[in-house]
Motif scaffolding. Structure first.
Motif, PDB file in Angstrom:
ATOM      1  N   ILE A  52     -27.116  37.648  33.955  1.00 39.76           N
ATOM      2  CA  ILE A  52     -27.848  38.660  34.731  1.00 39.76           C
ATOM      3  C   ILE A  52     -26.934  39.840  35.048  1.00 39.76           C
ATOM      4  N   LEU A  53     -25.691  39.546  35.428  1.00 38.76           N
ATOM      5  CA  LEU A  53     -24.728  40.617  35.705  1.00 38.76           C
ATOM      6  C   LEU A  53     -24.479  41.482  34.468  1.00 38.76           C
ATOM      7  N   LYS A  54     -24.431  40.864  33.300  1.00 37.77           N
ATOM      8  CA  LYS A  54     -24.281  41.646  32.059  1.00 37.77           C
ATOM      9  C   LYS A  54     -25.474  42.583  31.883  1.00 37.77           C
ATOM     10  N   GLN A  55     -26.672  42.088  32.176  1.00 37.63           N
ATOM     11  CA  GLN A  55     -27.875  42.931  32.052  1.00 37.63           C
ATOM     12  C   GLN A  55     -27.880  44.057  33.084  1.00 37.63           C
ATOM     13  N   MET A  56     -27.164  43.862  34.180  1.00 36.94           N
ATOM     14  CA  MET A  56     -27.042  44.888  35.213  1.00 36.94           C
ATOM     15  C   MET A  56     -25.902  45.851  34.893  1.00 36.94           C
ATOM     16  N   ASN A  57     -25.305  45.679  33.704  1.00 36.58           N
ATOM     17  CA  ASN A  57     -24.203  46.518  33.208  1.00 36.58           C
ATOM     18  C   ASN A  57     -22.947  46.434  34.061  1.00 36.58           C
ATOM     19  N   SER A  58     -22.652  45.249  34.532  1.00 35.83           N
ATOM     20  CA  SER A  58     -21.383  45.045  35.233  1.00 35.83           C
ATOM     21  C   SER A  58     -20.275  44.910  34.199  1.00 35.83           C
ATOM     22  N   GLU A  59     -19.187  45.594  34.436  1.00 36.04           N
ATOM     23  CA  GLU A  59     -18.024  45.475  33.558  1.00 36.04           C
ATOM     24  C   GLU A  59     -17.028  44.474  34.110  1.00 36.04           C
ATOM     25  N   ASP A  60     -17.332  43.935  35.293  1.00 36.04           N
ATOM     26  CA  ASP A  60     -16.458  42.939  35.911  1.00 36.04           C
ATOM     27  C   ASP A  60     -16.614  41.602  35.217  1.00 36.04           C
ATOM     28  N   GLU A  61     -15.539  40.833  35.172  1.00 37.52           N
ATOM     29  CA  GLU A  61     -15.571  39.481  34.631  1.00 37.52           C
ATOM     30  C   GLU A  61     -16.137  38.553  35.692  1.00 37.52           C
ATOM     31  N   ALA A  62     -17.300  38.004  35.426  1.00 39.05           N
ATOM     32  CA  ALA A  62     -17.955  37.121  36.399  1.00 39.05           C
ATOM     33  C   ALA A  62     -17.310  35.745  36.377  1.00 39.05           C
ATOM     34  N   SER A  63     -17.184  35.167  37.566  1.00 35.79           N
ATOM     35  CA  SER A  63     -16.662  33.807  37.681  1.00 35.79           C
ATOM     36  C   SER A  63     -17.255  33.167  38.924  1.00 35.79           C
ATOM     37  N   SER A  64     -17.145  31.859  38.988  1.00 34.79           N
ATOM     38  CA  SER A  64     -17.701  31.137  40.128  1.00 34.79           C
ATOM     39  C   SER A  64     -16.858  31.382  41.371  1.00 34.79           C
ATOM     40  N   PRO A  65     -17.494  31.726  42.484  1.00 38.59           N
ATOM     41  CA  PRO A  65     -16.750  31.926  43.735  1.00 38.59           C
ATOM     42  C   PRO A  65     -16.603  30.634  44.549  1.00 38.59           C
ATOM     43  N   SER A  68     -13.432  31.066  46.777  1.00 39.43           N
ATOM     44  CA  SER A  68     -13.417  32.286  47.590  1.00 39.43           C
ATOM     45  C   SER A  68     -14.707  32.438  48.389  1.00 39.43           C
ATOM     46  N   LEU A  69     -15.737  31.696  48.053  1.00 40.52           N
ATOM     47  CA  LEU A  69     -17.077  31.719  48.644  1.00 40.52           C
ATOM     48  C   LEU A  69     -17.908  32.919  48.205  1.00 40.52           C
ATOM     49  N   VAL A  70     -17.278  34.079  47.980  1.00 40.68           N
ATOM     50  CA  VAL A  70     -18.052  35.250  47.554  1.00 40.68           C
ATOM     51  C   VAL A  70     -17.216  36.104  46.600  1.00 40.68           C
ATOM     52  N   ASN A  71     -17.871  36.576  45.535  1.00 41.28           N
ATOM     53  CA  ASN A  71     -17.298  37.559  44.618  1.00 41.28           C
ATOM     54  C   ASN A  71     -18.170  38.800  44.674  1.00 41.28           C
ATOM     55  N   GLU A  72     -17.554  39.930  44.484  1.00 37.80           N
ATOM     56  CA  GLU A  72     -18.271  41.206  44.508  1.00 37.80           C
ATOM     57  C   GLU A  72     -18.190  41.852  43.129  1.00 37.80           C
ATOM     58  N   TYR A  73     -19.342  42.336  42.649  1.00 40.28           N
ATOM     59  CA  TYR A  73     -19.406  42.979  41.343  1.00 40.28           C
ATOM     60  C   TYR A  73     -20.058  44.349  41.467  1.00 40.28           C
ATOM     61  N   GLN A  74     -19.526  45.305  40.724  1.00 41.97           N
ATOM     62  CA  GLN A  74     -20.119  46.635  40.633  1.00 41.97           C
ATOM     63  C   GLN A  74     -21.058  46.640  39.432  1.00 41.97           C
ATOM     64  N   THR A  75     -22.285  47.122  39.638  1.00 44.02           N
ATOM     65  CA  THR A  75     -23.265  47.178  38.553  1.00 44.02           C
ATOM     66  C   THR A  75     -24.009  48.506  38.616  1.00 44.02           C
ATOM     67  N   TYR A  77     -26.972  48.647  39.237  1.00 45.41           N
ATOM     68  CA  TYR A  77     -27.973  48.404  40.274  1.00 45.41           C
ATOM     69  C   TYR A  77     -27.344  48.380  41.667  1.00 45.41           C
ATOM     70  N   GLY A  78     -26.090  48.759  41.752  1.00 43.15           N
ATOM     71  CA  GLY A  78     -25.357  48.705  43.014  1.00 43.15           C
ATOM     72  C   GLY A  78     -24.457  47.480  43.064  1.00 43.15           C
ATOM     73  N   ILE A  79     -23.980  47.192  44.240  1.00 44.85           N
ATOM     74  CA  ILE A  79     -23.087  46.047  44.428  1.00 44.85           C
ATOM     75  C   ILE A  79     -23.905  44.763  44.377  1.00 44.85           C
ATOM     76  N   VAL A  80     -23.327  43.745  43.748  1.00 45.03           N
ATOM     77  CA  VAL A  80     -23.910  42.403  43.743  1.00 45.03           C
ATOM     78  C   VAL A  80     -22.874  41.462  44.357  1.00 45.03           C
ATOM     79  N   TYR A  81     -23.299  40.725  45.364  1.00 41.24           N
ATOM     80  CA  TYR A  81     -22.461  39.698  45.969  1.00 41.24           C
ATOM     81  C   TYR A  81     -22.919  38.348  45.436  1.00 41.24           C
TER      82      TYR A  81
END
Length: 142
Positions: A52-65, A68-75, A77-81
């Motif tokens: 889903i993050l790839k479809q939102m055009n996030s360039e961040d490498e997604a991983s399980s939080p 850390s409990l929470v990861n933040e991604y720039q997309t 569509y805005g920020i995704v937590y």
């Protein structure tokens, strides 16, 4: 009080490659910003979130939080937590980390293991439940 219900939609992934197309179909269905991902350990929650993050055009490498409990991604569509509440001991931990600020921020919040914070879930949300049936993943969206 008016309650808005969304129709349930079912997706079937016979292969991990199917998740890309499913993510493309899911993204326009997100009318609420909080999306709860339910499923057993290893069901593919994080894998689907990554797609889903790839479809939102996030360039961040997604991983399980998980730790850390929470990861933040720039997309686009805005920020995704992205939250993983598997390791919390009680809802107080989520509250102390500022969960409610995230949940009501108007940014997307993708939540794994939402059953660990039942009383802290906002009124409006979507549920994505992933069920494994042998080699097939059944993804229910509401």
């Amino acid at each position: 009080m008016f309650v808005k219900f969304y129709a349930m939609k079912k997706f079937i992934a016979k292969d991990i490659k199917d998740l890309e197309g499913i993510a493309q179909e899911l993204l326009p269905l997100f009318k609420e910003k909080v999306v709860l991902f339910k499923g057993e350990m290893g069901a593919g929650k994080t894998t689907l979130i990554t797609e889903i993050l790839k479809q939102m055009n996030s360039e961040d490498e997604a991983s399980s939080p998980t730790y850390s409990l929470v990861n933040e991604y720039q997309t686009d569509y805005g920020i995704v937590y992205h939250f993983d509440f598997y390791r919390i001991n009680d809802e107080e931990e989520a509250y102390d980390m500022g969960w409610e600020e995230y949940a009501y921020s108007e940014d997307f919040c993708f939540v794994e293991w939402p059953e660990r914070i039942k009383s802290l879930i906002p009124e409006k949300y979507h549920i994505l439940e992933i069920l494994n049936d042998n080699e097939t993943r059944i993804i229910n969206f509401e």
